[in-house]
Design a protein around this motif. Structure first.
Motif, PDB file in Angstrom:
ATOM      1  N   ARG A 236       0.879  -1.183  -0.076  1.00  0.00           N
ATOM      2  CA  ARG A 236       0.170  -0.045  -0.012  1.00  0.00           C
ATOM      3  C   ARG A 236       0.976   1.437  -0.028  1.00  0.00           C
ATOM      4  N   PHE A 237       2.103   0.926   0.213  1.00  0.00           N
ATOM      5  CA  PHE A 237       2.951   2.165   0.518  1.00  0.00           C
ATOM      6  C   PHE A 237       4.300   2.181  -0.542  1.00  0.00           C
ATOM      7  N   GLU A 238       4.903   3.403  -1.099  1.00  0.00           N
ATOM      8  CA  GLU A 238       5.703   3.307  -1.871  1.00  0.00           C
ATOM      9  C   GLU A 238       7.238   3.055  -1.430  1.00  0.00           C
ATOM     10  N   ALA A 239       7.116   3.039   0.048  1.00  0.00           N
ATOM     11  CA  ALA A 239       8.372   3.105   0.926  1.00  0.00           C
ATOM     12  C   ALA A 239       8.239   2.619   2.241  1.00  0.00           C
ATOM     13  N   SER A 240       8.993   1.867   2.744  1.00  0.00           N
ATOM     14  CA  SER A 240       8.613   1.452   4.223  1.00  0.00           C
ATOM     15  C   SER A 240       9.850   1.108   5.065  1.00  0.00           C
ATOM     16  N   CYS A 241       9.714   1.484   6.297  1.00  0.00           N
ATOM     17  CA  CYS A 241      10.917   1.103   7.311  1.00  0.00           C
ATOM     18  C   CYS A 241      10.548   0.737   8.540  1.00  0.00           C
ATOM     19  N   PHE A 242      10.946  -0.303   9.007  1.00  0.00           N
ATOM     20  CA  PHE A 242      10.600  -0.621  10.683  1.00  0.00           C
ATOM     21  C   PHE A 242      12.057  -0.489  11.371  1.00  0.00           C
ATOM     22  N   LEU A 243      11.935   0.185  12.511  1.00  0.00           N
ATOM     23  CA  LEU A 243      13.124   0.464  13.067  1.00  0.00           C
ATOM     24  C   LEU A 243      12.687  -0.051  14.696  1.00  0.00           C
ATOM     25  N   PRO A 244      13.391  -1.068  14.779  1.00  0.00           N
ATOM     26  CA  PRO A 244      12.965  -2.034  16.162  1.00  0.00           C
ATOM     27  C   PRO A 244      13.763  -1.444  17.558  1.00  0.00           C
ATOM     28  N   LEU A 283       5.454   4.083   5.004  1.00  0.00           N
ATOM     29  CA  LEU A 283       5.135   3.463   6.292  1.00  0.00           C
ATOM     30  C   LEU A 283       6.180   3.389   7.071  1.00  0.00           C
ATOM     31  N   ILE A 284       6.145   3.933   8.308  1.00  0.00           N
ATOM     32  CA  ILE A 284       7.323   3.988   9.278  1.00  0.00           C
ATOM     33  C   ILE A 284       6.802   3.049  10.471  1.00  0.00           C
ATOM     34  N   VAL A 285       7.513   2.285  11.117  1.00  0.00           N
ATOM     35  CA  VAL A 285       7.121   1.652  12.616  1.00  0.00           C
ATOM     36  C   VAL A 285       8.310   2.227  13.260  1.00  0.00           C
ATOM     37  N   LEU A 286       8.266   2.776  14.386  1.00  0.00           N
ATOM     38  CA  LEU A 286       9.172   2.992  15.604  1.00  0.00           C
ATOM     39  C   LEU A 286       8.696   2.022  16.555  1.00  0.00           C
ATOM     40  N   ASP A 287       9.453   1.175  16.952  1.00  0.00           N
ATOM     41  CA  ASP A 287       9.294   0.176  18.023  1.00  0.00           C
ATOM     42  C   ASP A 287       9.675   0.489  19.245  1.00  0.00           C
ATOM     43  N   ILE A 313       3.809   3.676  16.156  1.00  0.00           N
ATOM     44  CA  ILE A 313       4.801   3.725  17.230  1.00  0.00           C
ATOM     45  C   ILE A 313       4.081   2.739  18.383  1.00  0.00           C
ATOM     46  N   THR A 314       4.805   1.903  18.866  1.00  0.00           N
ATOM     47  CA  THR A 314       4.532   1.060  19.768  1.00  0.00           C
ATOM     48  C   THR A 314       5.143   1.612  21.064  1.00  0.00           C
ATOM     49  N   THR A 315       4.511   1.636  22.219  1.00  0.00           N
ATOM     50  CA  THR A 315       5.005   2.160  23.425  1.00  0.00           C
ATOM     51  C   THR A 315       4.316   1.504  24.681  1.00  0.00           C
ATOM     52  N   ARG A 316       4.762   1.709  25.787  1.00  0.00           N
ATOM     53  CA  ARG A 316       4.298   1.232  27.202  1.00  0.00           C
ATOM     54  C   ARG A 316       3.472   2.582  27.594  1.00  0.00           C
ATOM     55  N   HIS A 317       3.550   3.713  27.247  1.00  0.00           N
ATOM     56  CA  HIS A 317       3.239   4.941  27.881  1.00  0.00           C
ATOM     57  C   HIS A 317       1.995   5.486  27.129  1.00  0.00           C
ATOM     58  N   LYS A 318       0.871   5.342  27.622  1.00  0.00           N
ATOM     59  CA  LYS A 318      -0.539   5.666  27.133  1.00  0.00           C
ATOM     60  C   LYS A 318      -0.506   7.249  26.585  1.00  0.00           C
ATOM     61  N   ARG A 319       0.310   7.965  27.239  1.00  0.00           N
ATOM     62  CA  ARG A 319       0.188   9.556  27.047  1.00  0.00           C
ATOM     63  C   ARG A 319       1.535   9.827  26.351  1.00  0.00           C
ATOM     64  N   LEU A 320       2.092   9.133  25.733  1.00  0.00           N
ATOM     65  CA  LEU A 320       3.234   9.495  24.844  1.00  0.00           C
ATOM     66  C   LEU A 320       2.948  10.530  23.965  1.00  0.00           C
ATOM     67  N   LEU A 321       1.954  10.702  23.381  1.00  0.00           N
ATOM     68  CA  LEU A 321       1.596  11.829  22.365  1.00  0.00           C
ATOM     69  C   LEU A 321       0.113  12.068  22.682  1.00  0.00           C
ATOM     70  N   LYS A 322      -0.342  13.079  23.197  1.00  0.00           N
ATOM     71  CA  LYS A 322      -1.613  13.751  23.625  1.00  0.00           C
ATOM     72  C   LYS A 322      -2.495  14.213  22.572  1.00  0.00           C
ATOM     73  N   ASP A 323      -2.093  14.703  21.392  1.00  0.00           N
ATOM     74  CA  ASP A 323      -2.784  15.305  20.391  1.00  0.00           C
ATOM     75  C   ASP A 323      -3.375  14.469  19.547  1.00  0.00           C
ATOM     76  N   ASP A 324      -4.954  14.320  19.944  1.00  0.00           N
ATOM     77  CA  ASP A 324      -5.684  13.389  19.127  1.00  0.00           C
ATOM     78  C   ASP A 324      -5.971  13.884  17.805  1.00  0.00           C
ATOM     79  N   LYS A 325      -5.670  15.069  17.474  1.00  0.00           N
ATOM     80  CA  LYS A 325      -5.651  15.458  16.032  1.00  0.00           C
ATOM     81  C   LYS A 325      -4.854  15.039  14.972  1.00  0.00           C
TER      82      LYS A 325
END
Length: 550
Positions: A236-244, A283-287, A313-325
C-alpha cells in the motif's frame, strides 16, 4: 531495515541486468532507484559499463549472492554478447540452486514473442552471432527460450508514458516473488486477527490521522502486532521502514550510520529524512518508544509527512502523544482464557489443546500468566520438556521466582520510570498497597515525600498500575512479581538486608532472628508517619509475631 534469517546467505535482494542503451535514458535509473527505495538491496549490471570481456570477480560474487534476478529484455538485447552470456550464467545458477530456486524475473521492454521466437531484431542479431559461433548461438537461443517460459512483466504497448507506473508494478511483483516478511514474527499468532483489524482499517484510510499509537503492558504483543500489520501493508506504500527497539538503540551513537550516506550534522540529517518522506507515501514503524524525544529524533514535525503516509509507534506509555488531531490510539488487550490456553498449548504440546492428563496443570499455568503472550510462551517453552510428574514442582518454582525471560522484559517498564522517587513509589505499592483505596495510599506515601498523587497517575499511564472499582489500586500479577523480584534480588539469601518485606514468613523470621538492618527502615522514612498508617495486613502480622514473642 531488519531482514528474515532465511536471507543470511544473500547480500543482494535483486540483481538487475539490462542493456541501458535501448531502454530509454532514464528507465534503468528509475527502476534501480525504486528498488532501493522499496528496501531491496540491488546490484546493477548494465552492459554500457566499461569492463573486461569475461565476468570479473566482483560481478561473479554479486551473482552468487543475489536472491532474485531481474532481466530486462529490450529491442537490441540479443545484439549484446555480454547480456547473452550473463543470461546463460543466470539460468545456470537457477538450475543449480534446486530445490531452493533463486528467482529469475523477466521484464519485457519489447513484445515477449520477439524474445521467445527470436524474431525481428533478435533474428538479425542471431544471424550475425551464428557467423562467429553456431554452437554458442544455440546456447544463447536455449537460454532465451527457457527464460521466456517463465513469463514476466510486460510494458503496455511499449508506451513510454506508462514507464513510471510500470516501474512501480515491477517493484510490487519483486516483493511478491521474494515472498519474504520484512520483519520476523513469532509462530502461533493467536487472536491477532481481531487485534489488528482496527489498525488495518486506519492504515487503509489515507485521509485519517497520520500517526497510530499501539500501547499496552509489557509483553502483551505490541511489537508482534506492529510487525504483522507492517508486513501485511507493504504493497500500500511506496516505501517502508521498521526501526526496532528505539528505547535502547537511541542511547547508542551512530545507530543509523550508513557509510553510503553522508550526514554532516543533526540539521543535515533532519533535512535528509524530510526529503525521503516528504514526497511519497511511506510506512514507518518506530518500535518500543520510551519518550517523545526519541520520535522527534527521526521525524521532527508531523507536517513533513506526505498525504497518506503513516507512522506506527509502539509504546508502554499511554500518554506518549496527547494530540488526538494527529494520532489514533490502539490499546492491545491481554488474551482471553481460551486464547491463552491455545497459545500455551501450542508451545508445550504443539497443538491447540493440552494432552490428556495435563489440563489441570495447564489451567494453573495459564491463570498465573493472566493473558500475557510473552509469559505464556516462556512458560510453555520451559515446561515443554518436563514430565507431568514434575510439573507441580516446576510450577511452584515459577510462581515463587519470576521466569528470567519475563522478568527482563517487564523490568524495562520499571527502569524507564522518571526517577528514583517514581521507582520507590512503584515498589512500595507492589509490595504493600495492592487492593487498597488510592486516596488512602496517597496520604501514606505523601508522608514519605514520594509525591504519590502525580506518581500514581504516571504509573497508570505507563500500564504499571490500574485504578479499579471503589478507587482501589490494581496491579497485574506479573508486574507485582517483577517488582518483588527486584527487591528479592537485593539480598537473595538474607531477607533482613532487603529494603522491603511483605511475606509474613520472611518478616517473622527476620524479627525472631533479629537480622533486620537499618536499610529496611530507612527506605520508608519518615518511618514514624508510615507506621501510624499501616494496613490491616500488617496488624495481622504483628499479631502473629506476638504469638512467638509471648
Amino acid at each position: 531495515m531488519a531482514f528474515s534469517t532465511s536471507w543470511s546467505q544473500y547480500n543482494y535482494h535483486v540483481f538487475l541486468s539490462l542493456r541501458g542503451k535501448d531502454t530509454g535514458k532514464g528507465f534503468g535509473d528509475h527502476l534501480y532507484t525504486a528498488l532501493e527505495q522499496a528496501g531491496f538491496h540491488t546490484f546493477r549490471d548494465d552492459d554500457e559499463i566499461v569492463r573486461r570481456e569475461e565476468l570479473d570477480i566482483e560481478l561473479q560474487k554479486a551473482m552468487q549472492e543475489s536472491k532474485l534476478f531481474l532481466v530486462v529484455f529490450s529491442k537490441d538485447f540479443a545484439s549484446s554478447t555480454w547480456c547473452l552470456d550473463q543470461l546463460v550464467k543466470i539460468m545456470d545458477l537457477r538450475r543449480r540452486s534446486f530445490p531452493h530456486h533463486i528467482v529469475v524475473m523477466p521484464v519485457f521492454y519489447v513484445d515477449p514473442m520477439l524474445v521467445s521466437d527470436q524474431a525481428d531484431s533478435y533474428a538479425a542479431a542471431f544471424a550475425s552471432h551464428e557467423e562467429n559461433s553456431k554452437e554458442k548461438a544455440e546456447i544463447w537461443r536455449a537460454a532465451l527460450r527457457e527464460v521466456s517460459d517463465l513469463g514476466g512483466m510486460v510494458l503496455q504497448d511499449g508506451c513510454i508514458r506508462y514507464q513510471a507506473e510500470f516501474v512501480q508494478d515491477i517493484v510490487k511483483e519483486v516483493r511478491k516473488k521474494l515472498n519474504r516478511p520484512i520483519v520476523h514474527t513469532p509462530s502461533h499468532l493467536i487472536g491477532i486477527e481481531s487485534r489488528i483489524a482496527d489498525i488495518d482499517l486506519w492504515l487503509q484510510d489515507s485521509s485519517s490521522v497520520p500517526i497510530g499509537i499501539i500501547y499496552g503492558i509489557g509483553g502483551v504483543g505490541k511489537t508482534t502486532i506492529a510487525k504483522e500489520v507492517f508486513n501485511l501493508s507493504l504493497d500500500r506504500f511506496e516505501a517502508s521502514c521498521f526501526l526496532p527497539n528505539i528505547r535502547e538503540t537511541s542511547k547508542q551513537p551512530n545507530v543509523l550510520y550508513d557509510k553510503n550516506v553522508k550526514v554532516n550534522n543533526e540539521a543535515d540529517g533532519s533535512n535528509k529524512i524530510k526529503d525521503a518522506i516528504g514526497c511519497r507515501r511511506v510506512l514507518i514503524v518506530l518500535d518500543d518508544v520510551g519518550h517523545l524525544e526519541q520520535v522527534n529524533m527521526i521525524v521532527a514535525t508531523w507536517d513533513w509527512l506526505y498525504k497518506g503516509s503513516k507512522i506506527i509507534i509502539t509504546t508502554r506509555h499511554k500518554r506518549l502523544l496527547k494530540d488526538d488531531k494527529i494520532c489514533r490510539k490502539f490499546r492491545i488487550e491481554e488474551l482471553g482464557d481460551d486464547e491463552s490456553l491455545q497459545l500455551f498449548s501450542q508451545h508445550v504440546f504443539g497443538k491447540a489443546n493440552p494432552n490428556d492428563g495435563f489440563m489441570e496443570h495447564s489451567l494453573r499455568a495459564v491463570k498465573y500468566c493472566c493473558g500475557i503472550p510473552l509469559a505464556l510462551r516462556e512458560w510453555g517453552t520451559f515446561l515443554s520438556d518436563i514430565d507431568i510428574s514434575e510439573w507441580n514442582n516446576a510450577l511452584d518454582k515459577l510462581e515463587a521466582i519470576l521466569h528470567n525471560g519475563i522478568f527482563k522484559v517487564l523490568r524495562v517498564s520499571y527502569d524507564s520510570l522518571k526517577d528514583d522517587l517514581a521507582r520507590r513509589l512503584f515498589l512500595h505499592i507492589a509490595c504493600f498497597f495492592i487492593g487498597m483505596e488510592s486516596d488512602y495510599v496517597t496520604k501514606i506515601l505523601d508522608g514519605c515525600e514520594l509525591f504519590a498523587k502525580a506518581g500514581i497517575q504516571d504509573l497508570v499511564d505507563r500500564f504499571l498500575l490500574t485504578i479499579g472499582e471503589n478507587n482501589r489500586l490494581i496491579m497485574h500479577p506479573l508486574l507485582r512479581d517483577m517488582a518483588r523480584e527486584i527487591v528479592r534480588q537485593e539480598s537473595p539469601d538474607d531477607p533482613g538486608r532487603r529494603s522491603r518485606l511483605w511475606s509474613h514468613d520472611d518478616s517473622i523470621s527476620v524479627l525472631r532472628e533479629n537480622t533486620v538492618c537499618v536499610y529496611f527502615c530507612a527506605s520508608l522514612a519518615p518511618f514514624s508517619f508510615f507506621i501510624s498508617h499501616l494496613s490491616l495486613m500488617f496488624y495481622e502480622l504483628v499479631g502473629e509475631v506476638l504469638k512467638y514473642l509471648t
